[in-house]
Scaffold this motif. Structure first.
Motif, PDB file in Angstrom:
ATOM      1  N   HIS A 196       0.815  -1.217   0.000  1.00 52.88           N
ATOM      2  CA  HIS A 196       0.000   0.000   0.000  1.00 52.88           C
ATOM      3  C   HIS A 196       0.845   1.262   0.000  1.00 52.88           C
ATOM      4  CE1 HIS A 196      -3.105  -2.838   1.942  1.00 52.88           C
ATOM      5  NE2 HIS A 196      -3.382  -2.709   0.661  1.00 52.88           N
ATOM      6  N   ALA A 197       2.146   1.103  -0.154  1.00 53.14           N
ATOM      7  CA  ALA A 197       3.016   2.273  -0.264  1.00 53.14           C
ATOM      8  C   ALA A 197       2.887   2.870  -1.662  1.00 53.14           C
ATOM      9  CB  ALA A 197       4.460   1.883   0.016  1.00 53.14           C
ATOM     10  N   THR A 198       3.051   4.166  -1.767  1.00 56.42           N
ATOM     11  CA  THR A 198       2.936   4.830  -3.074  1.00 56.42           C
ATOM     12  C   THR A 198       4.277   5.344  -3.587  1.00 56.42           C
ATOM     13  OG1 THR A 198       2.395   6.935  -1.987  1.00 56.42           O
ATOM     14  CG2 THR A 198       0.544   5.514  -2.632  1.00 56.42           C
ATOM     15  N   GLN A 199       5.329   5.076  -2.859  1.00 61.51           N
ATOM     16  CA  GLN A 199       6.662   5.532  -3.255  1.00 61.51           C
ATOM     17  C   GLN A 199       7.553   4.335  -3.592  1.00 61.51           C
ATOM     18  OE1 GLN A 199       7.776   8.709  -3.727  1.00 61.51           O
ATOM     19  NE2 GLN A 199       9.653   7.769  -4.522  1.00 61.51           N
ATOM     20  N   ILE A 200       8.080   4.324  -4.802  1.00 59.23           N
ATOM     21  CA  ILE A 200       9.023   3.282  -5.214  1.00 59.23           C
ATOM     22  C   ILE A 200      10.436   3.823  -5.003  1.00 59.23           C
ATOM     23  CG2 ILE A 200       9.838   1.866  -7.135  1.00 59.23           C
ATOM     24  CD1 ILE A 200       6.925   2.240  -8.290  1.00 59.23           C
ATOM     25  N   ASP A 201      11.201   3.118  -4.189  1.00 62.84           N
ATOM     26  CA  ASP A 201      12.515   3.616  -3.767  1.00 62.84           C
ATOM     27  C   ASP A 201      13.617   3.192  -4.741  1.00 62.84           C
ATOM     28  OD1 ASP A 201      11.364   4.783  -1.439  1.00 62.84           O
ATOM     29  OD2 ASP A 201      11.391   2.812  -0.471  1.00 62.84           O
ATOM     30  N   TRP A 202      13.474   3.623  -5.984  1.00 66.18           N
ATOM     31  CA  TRP A 202      14.416   3.180  -7.016  1.00 66.18           C
ATOM     32  C   TRP A 202      15.781   3.874  -6.931  1.00 66.18           C
ATOM     33  CZ3 TRP A 202      16.087   6.729 -10.711  1.00 66.18           C
ATOM     34  CH2 TRP A 202      15.347   7.908 -10.812  1.00 66.18           C
ATOM     35  N   GLN A 203      15.854   4.924  -6.120  1.00 68.76           N
ATOM     36  CA  GLN A 203      17.133   5.615  -5.928  1.00 68.76           C
ATOM     37  C   GLN A 203      17.825   5.200  -4.635  1.00 68.76           C
ATOM     38  OE1 GLN A 203      15.350   9.605  -6.566  1.00 68.76           O
ATOM     39  NE2 GLN A 203      16.893   9.868  -8.161  1.00 68.76           N
ATOM     40  N   ASP A 204      17.333   4.153  -4.001  1.00 74.53           N
ATOM     41  CA  ASP A 204      17.942   3.655  -2.780  1.00 74.53           C
ATOM     42  C   ASP A 204      19.371   3.172  -3.057  1.00 74.53           C
ATOM     43  OD1 ASP A 204      17.119   2.688   0.138  1.00 74.53           O
ATOM     44  OD2 ASP A 204      18.327   1.095  -0.755  1.00 74.53           O
ATOM     45  N   VAL A 205      20.217   3.242  -2.035  1.00 76.80           N
ATOM     46  CA  VAL A 205      21.627   2.872  -2.201  1.00 76.80           C
ATOM     47  C   VAL A 205      21.816   1.380  -2.483  1.00 76.80           C
ATOM     48  CG1 VAL A 205      22.496   4.757  -0.780  1.00 76.80           C
ATOM     49  CG2 VAL A 205      21.875   2.586   0.308  1.00 76.80           C
ATOM     50  N   HIS A 218       0.126  -8.010  -5.453  1.00 81.95           N
ATOM     51  CA  HIS A 218      -0.852  -7.575  -4.456  1.00 81.95           C
ATOM     52  C   HIS A 218      -0.844  -6.075  -4.213  1.00 81.95           C
ATOM     53  CE1 HIS A 218      -1.920 -11.680  -3.528  1.00 81.95           C
ATOM     54  NE2 HIS A 218      -0.636 -11.978  -3.377  1.00 81.95           N
ATOM     55  N   ILE A 219       0.014  -5.316  -4.896  1.00 82.60           N
ATOM     56  CA  ILE A 219      -0.043  -3.851  -4.800  1.00 82.60           C
ATOM     57  C   ILE A 219      -1.447  -3.409  -5.197  1.00 82.60           C
ATOM     58  CG2 ILE A 219       0.822  -1.681  -5.762  1.00 82.60           C
ATOM     59  CD1 ILE A 219       3.503  -3.142  -6.238  1.00 82.60           C
ATOM     60  N   ASN A 220      -2.106  -2.653  -4.316  1.00 83.10           N
ATOM     61  CA  ASN A 220      -3.511  -2.327  -4.584  1.00 83.10           C
ATOM     62  C   ASN A 220      -3.956  -1.125  -3.762  1.00 83.10           C
ATOM     63  OD1 ASN A 220      -5.931  -2.671  -5.884  1.00 83.10           O
ATOM     64  ND2 ASN A 220      -6.607  -4.418  -4.667  1.00 83.10           N
ATOM     65  N   GLU A 228       3.984  -8.507 -13.735  1.00 83.52           N
ATOM     66  CA  GLU A 228       3.123  -9.210 -12.777  1.00 83.52           C
ATOM     67  C   GLU A 228       2.472  -8.288 -11.756  1.00 83.52           C
ATOM     68  OE1 GLU A 228       5.770 -13.340 -12.896  1.00 83.52           O
ATOM     69  OE2 GLU A 228       5.800 -12.065 -11.110  1.00 83.52           O
ATOM     70  N   LEU A 229       2.094  -7.114 -12.185  1.00 82.65           N
ATOM     71  CA  LEU A 229       1.432  -6.155 -11.286  1.00 82.65           C
ATOM     72  C   LEU A 229      -0.080  -6.344 -11.406  1.00 82.65           C
ATOM     73  CD1 LEU A 229       3.878  -3.278 -12.153  1.00 82.65           C
ATOM     74  CD2 LEU A 229       3.609  -4.276  -9.870  1.00 82.65           C
ATOM     75  N   VAL A 230      -0.525  -7.513 -11.004  1.00 74.34           N
ATOM     76  CA  VAL A 230      -1.868  -8.015 -11.350  1.00 74.34           C
ATOM     77  C   VAL A 230      -2.986  -7.070 -10.931  1.00 74.34           C
ATOM     78  CG1 VAL A 230      -3.482  -9.927 -11.096  1.00 74.34           C
ATOM     79  CG2 VAL A 230      -1.023 -10.386 -11.234  1.00 74.34           C
ATOM     80  N   ASN A 231      -2.946  -6.587  -9.696  1.00 78.68           N
ATOM     81  CA  ASN A 231      -4.050  -5.731  -9.250  1.00 78.68           C
ATOM     82  C   ASN A 231      -4.080  -4.392  -9.965  1.00 78.68           C
ATOM     83  OD1 ASN A 231      -5.924  -6.831  -7.277  1.00 78.68           O
ATOM     84  ND2 ASN A 231      -4.125  -7.200  -5.998  1.00 78.68           N
ATOM     85  N   SER A 232      -2.954  -4.007 -10.540  1.00 75.63           N
ATOM     86  CA  SER A 232      -2.923  -2.748 -11.299  1.00 75.63           C
ATOM     87  C   SER A 232      -3.392  -2.934 -12.739  1.00 75.63           C
ATOM     88  CB  SER A 232      -1.508  -2.161 -11.301  1.00 75.63           C
ATOM     89  OG  SER A 232      -0.676  -2.830 -12.241  1.00 75.63           O
ATOM     90  N   ASP A 233      -3.459  -4.160 -13.196  1.00 75.98           N
ATOM     91  CA  ASP A 233      -3.776  -4.410 -14.607  1.00 75.98           C
ATOM     92  C   ASP A 233      -5.108  -3.788 -15.019  1.00 75.98           C
ATOM     93  OD1 ASP A 233      -1.443  -5.845 -14.755  1.00 75.98           O
ATOM     94  OD2 ASP A 233      -2.389  -7.811 -14.932  1.00 75.98           O
ATOM     95  N   ARG A 234      -6.022  -3.698 -14.073  1.00 75.60           N
ATOM     96  CA  ARG A 234      -7.348  -3.156 -14.385  1.00 75.60           C
ATOM     97  C   ARG A 234      -7.325  -1.648 -14.602  1.00 75.60           C
ATOM     98  NH1 ARG A 234      -7.293  -3.702  -8.720  1.00 75.60           N
ATOM     99  NH2 ARG A 234      -8.213  -1.954  -7.542  1.00 75.60           N
ATOM    100  N   ARG A 235      -6.228  -1.016 -14.248  1.00 75.93           N
ATOM    101  CA  ARG A 235      -6.128   0.440 -14.386  1.00 75.93           C
ATOM    102  C   ARG A 235      -5.667   0.780 -15.801  1.00 75.93           C
ATOM    103  NH1 ARG A 235      -8.795   2.704 -10.188  1.00 75.93           N
ATOM    104  NH2 ARG A 235      -7.699   4.633 -10.707  1.00 75.93           N
ATOM    105  N   GLU A 236      -6.540   0.536 -16.743  1.00 79.76           N
ATOM    106  CA  GLU A 236      -6.192   0.654 -18.169  1.00 79.76           C
ATOM    107  C   GLU A 236      -5.725   2.060 -18.537  1.00 79.76           C
ATOM    108  OE1 GLU A 236      -8.328   0.297 -22.550  1.00 79.76           O
ATOM    109  OE2 GLU A 236      -9.214  -0.737 -20.828  1.00 79.76           O
TER     110      GLU A 236
END
Length: 312
Positions: free
Chosen positions: A51-60, A98-100, A143-151
């Motif tokens: 349920h987090a909305t921040q992806i920490d792609w700049q993490d060390v 399960h991200i949703n 595989e972001l299944v729950n997001s797939d519906r967000r066309e």
């Protein structure tokens, strides 16, 4: 699209691991031992919870841009075509599917709009790397299944990618989801995770065939694999399955998958799962229960299939 003889490399690698000589040697061995023509480079970032909305792609801990580019260059220098695949994992161990969030925004609650804003920043950063390094294909999500519906949001993501990256674009949907996605027309290639039970390949391929016929696009399995563990050939998607080592079961699964997929010309390749950037000693391959292929009987099955397969 040419036939993809591929394996996923380096999943879960941490920053600095692709700078080590052992990682380059591992990729060289992968090409030699499995006769691949393509490598899928999995770059992983995390978000704290589903349920987090921040992806920490700049993490060390995340692979640096420099080492990603260096690995792409090395792969191309040894004759491989590169598919870049940024992936999101959950820090607490939950699966990304399960991200949703609520379908409709609610004040003080996490929102799809916030998550997609973060995701777009994350994914376009790597799309620029894919463009700068001339990658053959770019995977916009996995595989972001729950997001797939967000066309609507996914179409916006793909549109943002296309502003940057000019190569082939795919989305790696999860198993059993191929006929549920409503926005395949937005990408160039249909792809999915082929973790199907050894005795169910025929029925699943017949189901997927209808999607391919409808969309009139190339298809490949961006992931497909089976752990070398008792019971895994019957439930290859369960990475938490408990059991003893069963390398022969993994080998049987690959033999059956290739036998069944060979019946369908529209199956245009694989990104088999998987090959580590840091290999275990080959003498310990018969004690490894993971999906890894190195030194196991399945490795020889894959090499034989890719060597004899002259599809283009």
């Amino acid at each position: 699209m040419e036939f993809i003889k591929g394996v996923t490399f380096g999943y879960m690698s941490q920053r600095g691991e692709w700078e080590k000589e052992e990682a380059f040697e591992s990729l060289r061995l992968l090409k030699e031992r499995c006769a691949i023509t393509h490598v899928i480079l999995g770059v992983v970032a995390e978000q704290e919870t589903i349920h987090a909305t921040q992806i920490d792609w700049q993490d060390v801990s995340v692979l640096s841009d420099q080492e990603i580019k260096k690995m792409i260059t090395f792969a191309q220098e040894i004759g491989l075509k590169v598919i870049l695949k940024p992936m999101v994992n959950i820090a607490d161990g939950m699966w990304r599917a399960h991200i949703n969030f609520f379908d409709h925004d609610v004040p003080c609650e996490p929102k799809w709009s916030d998550w997609f804003a973060s995701y777009t920043t994350f994914i376009t950063h790597y799309a620029q790397i894919a463009e700068d390094t001339n990658c053959t294909m770019f995977v916009v999500g996995c595989e972001l299944v729950n997001s797939d519906r967000r066309e609507k949001e996914w179409r916006q993501v793909v549109s943002a990618i296309r502003e940057i990256y000019k190569g082939l674009v795919t989305y790696n949907c999860d198993k059993y989801q191929e006929d549920r996605l409503t926005w395949w027309d937005a990408v160039d290639v249909v792809s999915s995770s082929g973790y199907y039970p050894i005795d169910k390949w025929e029925q699943e391929l017949k189901r997927i065939e209808k999607v391919v016929e409808k969309e009139q696009k190339p298809f490949f399995f961006c992931e497909a694999g089976c752990a070398s563990r008792t019971g895994s050939k019957w439930l290859p998607n369960n990475w938490e399955l408990e059991g003893s080592v069963d390398s022969s079961g993994q080998k049987e699964w690959y033999e059956e998958m290739f036998r069944q997929t060979d019946k369908y010309d529209w199956v245009q390749g694989f990104g088999l799962w998987d090959w580590k950037s840091k290999l275990y000693p080959i003498q310990k391959s018969d004690t490894d229960q993971d999906y890894a292929l190195y030194g196991k009987p399945a490795e020889s099955v894959i090499k034989f299939y890719f060597d004899k397969n002259k599809k283009t």
